[in-house]
Design a protein around this motif. Structure first.
Motif, PDB file in Angstrom:
ATOM      1  N   UNK A   7       0.742  -1.265  -0.013  1.00  0.00           N
ATOM      2  CA  UNK A   7       0.055   0.042   0.133  1.00  0.00           C
ATOM      3  C   UNK A   7       0.803   1.329  -0.189  1.00  0.00           C
ATOM      4  N   UNK A   8       0.501   2.125  -0.817  1.00  0.00           N
ATOM      5  CA  UNK A   8       1.366   3.235  -0.658  1.00  0.00           C
ATOM      6  C   UNK A   8       1.165   4.052  -2.204  1.00  0.00           C
ATOM      7  N   UNK A   9       2.204   4.842  -2.418  1.00  0.00           N
ATOM      8  CA  UNK A   9       2.509   5.619  -3.559  1.00  0.00           C
ATOM      9  C   UNK A   9       3.163   5.123  -4.516  1.00  0.00           C
ATOM     10  N   UNK A  10       3.148   5.240  -6.091  1.00  0.00           N
ATOM     11  CA  UNK A  10       3.950   4.549  -6.883  1.00  0.00           C
ATOM     12  C   UNK A  10       4.065   5.748  -7.822  1.00  0.00           C
ATOM     13  N   UNK A  11       5.050   5.963  -8.505  1.00  0.00           N
ATOM     14  CA  UNK A  11       5.567   7.104  -9.564  1.00  0.00           C
ATOM     15  C   UNK A  11       5.697   6.607 -10.943  1.00  0.00           C
ATOM     16  N   UNK A  42       5.959   0.764 -16.083  1.00  0.00           N
ATOM     17  CA  UNK A  42       6.759   0.604 -14.830  1.00  0.00           C
ATOM     18  C   UNK A  42       6.608   1.697 -14.091  1.00  0.00           C
ATOM     19  N   UNK A  43       6.428   1.427 -12.638  1.00  0.00           N
ATOM     20  CA  UNK A  43       6.334   2.300 -11.712  1.00  0.00           C
ATOM     21  C   UNK A  43       7.178   1.971 -10.553  1.00  0.00           C
ATOM     22  N   UNK A  44       7.528   3.298  -9.732  1.00  0.00           N
ATOM     23  CA  UNK A  44       8.807   3.111  -8.759  1.00  0.00           C
ATOM     24  C   UNK A  44       8.129   3.362  -7.535  1.00  0.00           C
ATOM     25  N   UNK A  45       8.429   3.113  -6.370  1.00  0.00           N
ATOM     26  CA  UNK A  45       7.892   3.570  -5.061  1.00  0.00           C
ATOM     27  C   UNK A  45       9.183   4.344  -4.474  1.00  0.00           C
ATOM     28  N   UNK A  46       9.030   4.995  -3.197  1.00  0.00           N
ATOM     29  CA  UNK A  46       9.828   6.013  -2.647  1.00  0.00           C
ATOM     30  C   UNK A  46      11.309   5.484  -2.452  1.00  0.00           C
ATOM     31  N   UNK A  67       3.050  10.790 -12.891  1.00  0.00           N
ATOM     32  CA  UNK A  67       1.687  10.800 -12.061  1.00  0.00           C
ATOM     33  C   UNK A  67       2.208  10.142 -10.736  1.00  0.00           C
ATOM     34  N   UNK A  68       1.651  10.375  -9.865  1.00  0.00           N
ATOM     35  CA  UNK A  68       1.539   9.618  -8.553  1.00  0.00           C
ATOM     36  C   UNK A  68       0.355   8.734  -8.320  1.00  0.00           C
ATOM     37  N   UNK A  69       0.540   7.375  -8.246  1.00  0.00           N
ATOM     38  CA  UNK A  69      -0.636   6.480  -8.148  1.00  0.00           C
ATOM     39  C   UNK A  69      -0.917   6.166  -6.664  1.00  0.00           C
ATOM     40  N   UNK A  70      -1.969   6.051  -6.172  1.00  0.00           N
ATOM     41  CA  UNK A  70      -2.188   5.662  -5.018  1.00  0.00           C
ATOM     42  C   UNK A  70      -2.688   4.242  -4.872  1.00  0.00           C
ATOM     43  N   UNK A  71      -1.984   3.300  -4.449  1.00  0.00           N
ATOM     44  CA  UNK A  71      -2.209   1.885  -4.496  1.00  0.00           C
ATOM     45  C   UNK A  71      -2.841   1.291  -3.255  1.00  0.00           C
ATOM     46  N   UNK A  72      -3.698   0.438  -3.108  1.00  0.00           N
ATOM     47  CA  UNK A  72      -4.207  -0.183  -1.979  1.00  0.00           C
ATOM     48  C   UNK A  72      -4.244  -1.748  -2.407  1.00  0.00           C
TER      49      UNK A  72
END
Length: 100
Positions: A7-11, A42-46, A67-72
């Protein structure tokens, strides 16, 4: 697709060549959620860890936008918003932003 995603943000950076049109089946329950396009990027977390994430949109997004994606967990991407490169955590930014 969402297994292993915390859970969190991916960019991500929008690449309109990585879209797929979704066919709405209509009816009471529409599996596409009313979305007409699916992006797989392809997405990257912090921490800079890479994952491939798919998410739907109602329209084509601005090419090259960040974009910042909010993932649950289980549900996947529940929200996205456009961000500026300087708003992306440094370790994710290193993969996405061409600083040259």
């Amino acid at each position: 697709i969402y297994s292993g995603l915390a859970e969190g943000y991916y960019y991500v950076q929008v690449d309109n060549s990585k879209t797929k049109e979704l066919e709405s089946r209509g009816g009471i329950i529409d599996p596409t959620g009313g979305m007409s396009l699916s992006y797989t990027l392809p997405a990257y977390d912090k921490e800079g860890a890479e994952r491939e994430i798919s998410f739907g949109t109602e329209r084509e997004l601005r090419e090259g936008a960040y974009l910042r994606l909010t993932v649950v967990p289980v549900r996947g991407v529940v929200e996205w918003m456009e961000v500026q490169p300087e708003d992306i955590p440094a370790k994710a930014q290193a993969h996405l932003v061409d600083n040259g």
